[in-house]
Motif scaffolding. Structure first.
Motif, PDB file in Angstrom:
ATOM      1  N   VAL A 209      23.217  52.997  28.339  1.00 27.23           N
ATOM      2  CA  VAL A 209      23.615  54.395  28.411  1.00 27.23           C
ATOM      3  C   VAL A 209      23.370  55.072  27.061  1.00 27.23           C
ATOM      4  N   CYS A 210      23.470  56.397  27.074  1.00 27.43           N
ATOM      5  CA  CYS A 210      23.284  57.177  25.861  1.00 27.43           C
ATOM      6  C   CYS A 210      24.022  58.499  26.027  1.00 27.43           C
ATOM      7  N   GLY A 211      24.093  59.278  24.957  1.00 23.51           N
ATOM      8  CA  GLY A 211      24.803  60.544  24.997  1.00 23.51           C
ATOM      9  C   GLY A 211      25.783  60.644  23.845  1.00 23.51           C
ATOM     10  N   LEU A 212      26.641  61.641  23.888  1.00 22.78           N
ATOM     11  CA  LEU A 212      27.618  61.826  22.822  1.00 22.78           C
ATOM     12  C   LEU A 212      28.622  60.682  22.748  1.00 22.78           C
ATOM     13  N   CYS A 213      28.749  59.905  23.820  1.00 26.24           N
ATOM     14  CA  CYS A 213      29.663  58.757  23.827  1.00 26.24           C
ATOM     15  C   CYS A 213      29.019  57.484  23.280  1.00 26.24           C
ATOM     16  N   GLY A 214      27.786  57.571  22.812  1.00 28.74           N
ATOM     17  CA  GLY A 214      27.134  56.411  22.219  1.00 28.74           C
ATOM     18  C   GLY A 214      26.404  55.552  23.233  1.00 28.74           C
ATOM     19  N   ASN A 215      25.945  54.386  22.770  1.00 31.26           N
ATOM     20  CA  ASN A 215      25.079  53.562  23.613  1.00 31.26           C
ATOM     21  C   ASN A 215      25.714  52.264  24.112  1.00 31.26           C
ATOM     22  N   TYR A 216      27.016  52.052  23.807  1.00 36.10           N
ATOM     23  CA  TYR A 216      27.750  50.938  24.416  1.00 36.10           C
ATOM     24  C   TYR A 216      27.043  49.606  24.160  1.00 36.10           C
ATOM     25  N   ASN A 217      26.870  49.285  22.851  1.00 31.85           N
ATOM     26  CA  ASN A 217      26.196  48.022  22.506  1.00 31.85           C
ATOM     27  C   ASN A 217      26.959  47.210  21.459  1.00 31.85           C
ATOM     28  N   ASN A 218      28.242  47.526  21.294  1.00 33.24           N
ATOM     29  CA  ASN A 218      29.092  46.827  20.323  1.00 33.24           C
ATOM     30  C   ASN A 218      28.741  47.130  18.870  1.00 33.24           C
TER      31      ASN A 218
ATOM     32  N   GLU B  36      28.845  50.403  16.361  1.00 35.54           N
ATOM     33  CA  GLU B  36      29.137  51.818  16.170  1.00 35.54           C
ATOM     34  C   GLU B  36      28.157  52.509  15.217  1.00 35.54           C
ATOM     35  N   LYS B  37      27.406  51.725  14.431  1.00 33.57           N
ATOM     36  CA  LYS B  37      26.528  52.303  13.419  1.00 33.57           C
ATOM     37  C   LYS B  37      25.323  53.032  14.011  1.00 33.57           C
ATOM     38  N   ASP B  38      24.974  52.758  15.259  1.00 35.62           N
ATOM     39  CA  ASP B  38      23.827  53.450  15.855  1.00 35.62           C
ATOM     40  C   ASP B  38      24.236  54.341  17.025  1.00 35.62           C
ATOM     41  N   ASP B  39      25.489  54.764  17.040  1.00 33.13           N
ATOM     42  CA  ASP B  39      25.951  55.591  18.159  1.00 33.13           C
ATOM     43  C   ASP B  39      25.423  57.021  18.102  1.00 33.13           C
ATOM     44  N   LEU B  40      25.174  57.552  16.905  1.00 30.31           N
ATOM     45  CA  LEU B  40      24.672  58.920  16.783  1.00 30.31           C
ATOM     46  C   LEU B  40      23.153  58.882  16.722  1.00 30.31           C
ATOM     47  N   GLN B  41      22.529  59.168  17.845  1.00 30.69           N
ATOM     48  CA  GLN B  41      21.079  59.096  17.953  1.00 30.69           C
ATOM     49  C   GLN B  41      20.510  60.401  18.509  1.00 30.69           C
TER      50      GLN B  41
END
Length: 238
Positions: A108-117, A119-124
């Motif tokens: 998944v992606c979006g303002l809620c991040g990518n759900y991959n454990n 947090e450092k790459d959530d803002l894409q």
């Protein structure tokens, strides 16, 4: 009932406070319609997306809405889509929780991040998946219609409404007080305190206590998920 943790949850509340699926906290006060979470993150068509503006919408990209249920738990409205393993919990005011099953991990992606454990790459940046700061990343998830301008400068509520700053800090100290002492070793109150300040400083938005009550309720719920029940609300407080 306390002690039932929800590990894969994105929270959006108040005047632009976000906690992603991977527990990254940030603030973005956009005024457009944005994608909070979607599974169309590359080639091909997606299955679902959740977008938000002043209202929230759960949308199936194939225009064939899956079966869903709507029910009430306490003061919350819960929308569940079992076939997608997606649930939304709304407090009927300004707080939304999005819960995904593990099938969506790293999909998944979006303002809620990518759900991959991580947090450092959530803002894409949408499309390129390039890591970026809050404003360029968040602006990229703006929906194409209706048209709306990007946010070019982020001014936090405590700066915008400086006359509320001291009042907000006094109110939010409840999180570090003895009222929540049993939870302090279970859940770090620091990010919730910062979020509380931002929400409470917007004291002319949605009434003087709405932001404060929402922020403290978020910490109380996190405590409850760790098995610590805190009775913090009073008729005078919230």
């Amino acid at each position: 009932m306390c002690g039932q943790a929800v590990p894969w949850k994105c929270e959006v509340y108040g005047n632009g406070t976000y906690q992603t699926f991977d527990s990254k906290w940030y603030h973005f006060d956009g005024h457009c319609q944005y994608s909070l979470v979607q599974d169309n993150c590359g080639s091909g068509s997606g299955t679902f997306s959740v977008t938000a503006e002043s209202v929230l919408a759960d949308r199936d990209d194939n225009d064939t809405a899956p079966q869903y249920t709507v029910h009430t738990i306490g003061l919350h409205t819960v929308i569940s889509v079992p076939s997608l393993d997606v649930s939304l919990i709304w407090d009927k005011h300004t707080r939304l929780s999005i819960i995904l099953g593990e099938r969506w991990k790293n999909k998944v992606c979006g303002l809620c991040g990518n759900y991959n454990n991580n947090e450092k790459d959530d803002l894409q940046i949408q499309g390129s998946m390039e890591k970026a700061g809050v404003l360029p990343a968040a602006n990229s998830w703006k929906m194409p219609t209706p048209s709306c301008s990007d946010v070019v400068e982020e001014q936090f509520p405590c700066e915008r409404f400086s006359y509320c700053s001291n009042w907000a800090e006094r109110r939010c100290m409840i999180l570090s007080s003895d009222i929540f002492k049993d939870c302090h070793t279970k859940v770090d109150y620091t990010p919730y305190f910062r979020a509380c300040l931002k929400e409470t400083c917007a004291c002319n938005w949605g009434g003087p206590f709405l932001g404060f009550c929402t922020a403290v309720a978020a910490y109380a719920e996190a405590c409850c998920e760790e098995g610590v029940s805190v009775k913090w609300g009073t008729p005078e407080r919230c």
